[in-house]
Design an enzyme around this catalytic site. Structure first.
Site, mmCIF file in Angstrom:
data_model
loop_
_atom_site.group_PDB
_atom_site.id
_atom_site.type_symbol
_atom_site.label_atom_id
_atom_site.label_comp_id
_atom_site.label_asym_id
_atom_site.label_seq_id
_atom_site.Cartn_x
_atom_site.Cartn_y
_atom_site.Cartn_z
ATOM 1 N N ASP A 8 1.286 41.998 57.457
ATOM 2 C CA ASP A 8 2.033 41.381 58.544
ATOM 3 C C ASP A 8 1.943 39.863 58.413
ATOM 4 O O ASP A 8 1.036 39.345 57.749
ATOM 5 C CB ASP A 8 1.439 41.857 59.879
ATOM 6 C CG ASP A 8 2.163 41.278 61.069
ATOM 7 O OD1 ASP A 8 3.403 41.217 61.036
ATOM 8 O OD2 ASP A 8 1.484 40.873 62.031
ATOM 9 N N ASP A 10 2.811 37.060 61.342
ATOM 10 C CA ASP A 10 2.283 36.372 62.520
ATOM 11 C C ASP A 10 1.075 37.110 63.082
ATOM 12 O O ASP A 10 1.134 38.318 63.337
ATOM 13 C CB ASP A 10 3.364 36.258 63.598
ATOM 14 C CG ASP A 10 4.550 35.432 63.119
ATOM 15 O OD1 ASP A 10 4.431 34.810 62.056
ATOM 16 O OD2 ASP A 10 5.592 35.433 63.808
#
Length: 361
Positions: A8, A10
């Site tokens: 991922d 953020d």
């Protein structure tokens, strides 16, 4: 088959601001250690890196895509400048209410990895949300959660240093499949187990010997084989050796902190001398004569061949010498001796040091 780290963005690579929008350069704040430890992961470990991120707001009227693209590009260029290059970057721009399969934890963006030549079972999803953990479950992969403890995740960490250590130590537990026109093998091995096993190869004495590896090696082993025993025992025994060697090798990871070497063992009137080195250089030597052609339903000529197959795929140096009178005892001594050697060699000492002056194994 290739393993993948699905990462991922953020909250995982860069800190997520309060408004959950990394929409200008001033909001870019990388997680501590990400350059150092993700860089080491990229250089030292055999994972492909794939960024998978949901980006709410990209392309909306309030935050035009043109505002976001330079920010995203700067993040990617900054990582690449430190040797962290993603094989692919997958961005979904839909909103939760859209209910699209492309949005994590949906698998719409990941179809090439699901149907391609990838080992998803031993791949890892790294993220900071439960949607990342669920994505791992949907893929059948492992999950590393960054944040407060989440029982749903396989591993929960607070830093990239911990992620590097987990991947470097090896996940220590792997699931492995090997399917050919001759055998279908499914196995799970946990190097830090208690010696439990569930084994079914279709050869009862072979099952008994593999149970010795689990019990005396201190590993948990689940193994199911559907082999062409109507043809011969050869394919089943050989392929189990190949699969077990590969699985243990994956579980060992970079081999940091392991003992590396092992030795052993007497068995009544028989004695087995087993020397094992997990040093990455395959070599096998077997010195044992058997008076009987079979023990139970296992041909004795396959004992050495099993260990040669295992040693080759484990990339280990393995020497086995067995003396004695009773063929059953000699076969069992070889398996138990290997198990005890493996137990010594796989154990970790938490030093974080690679047991080699070469710098790699």
């Amino acid at each position: 088959m290739k393993r993948v780290l699905f990462i991922d963005r953020d909250g995982t690579l860069v800190k997520e601001p309060a408004d959950e929008q990394v929409d200008n350069i001033n909001k870019i704040d990388f997680l501590p250690g990400v350059f150092t430890y993700l860089g080491k992961i990229a250089r030292e470990y055999d994972y492909e890196l794939v960024m998978v991120t949901n980006q709410d707001g990209l392309g909306t009227s309030s935050f035009p895509r043109a505002d976001f693209q330079p920010v995203h590009d700067l993040i990617v260029r900054s990582l690449e400048s430190e040797g962290i290059k993603f094989n692919e970057i997958l961005i979904d721009e839909s909103f939760p209410e859209d209910g699209l399969e492309t949005r994590k934890p949906g698998l719409g963006l990941l179809q090439p990895y699901i149907y391609g030549d990838y080992d998803l079972t031993n791949s890892v999803v790294i993220g900071d949300r439960l949607s990342d953990v669920q994505l791992a479950k949907n893929l059948g992969s492992k999950s590393i959660f960054i944040g407060d403890n989440r029982d749903e995740a396989d591993y929960c960490v607070s830093s990239w240093n911990e992620i590097y250590r987990i991947l470097g130590d090896g996940l220590r537990k792997v699931d492995f499949k090997r399917n050919t026109s001759e055998t279908n093998i499914s196995l799970s091995v946990d190097l830090d187990g208690s010696g439990k096993s569930e084994i079914s190869t279709g050869l009862h004495f072979f099952d008994h010997m593999l149970d010795q590896i689990a019990r005396h090696g201190g590993i948990d082993l689940q193994l199911k084989v559907d082999g062409d025993l109507e043809v011969d025992e050869h394919h089943t025994i050989e392929d189990v050796g190949l699969a077990l060697g590969q699985a243990i090798g994956q579980a060992l990871g970079s081999k940091k902190s392991i003992g590396r070497y092992g030795f052993y063992l007497p068995m009544d009137e028989s004695s087995a001398r087993v020397a094992l080195d997990l040093g990455g250089r395959p070599y096998f030597k077997f010195d044992c004569d058997f008076e009987r052609e079979y023990v139970g339903d296992m041909p004795t000529e396959m004992v050495g061949h099993f260990f040669k197959s295992l040693s080759t795929e484990l990339k280990s140096n393995l020497h086995i010498t067995v003396k004695g009178e009773n063929t059953h005892h000699k076969v069992e001594a070889a398996f138990k001796g290997f198990a005890r050697s493996l137990r010594m060699a796989k154990e970790q000492n938490n030093s974080g040091v690679l047991p080699s002056t070469k710098g790699s194994l």
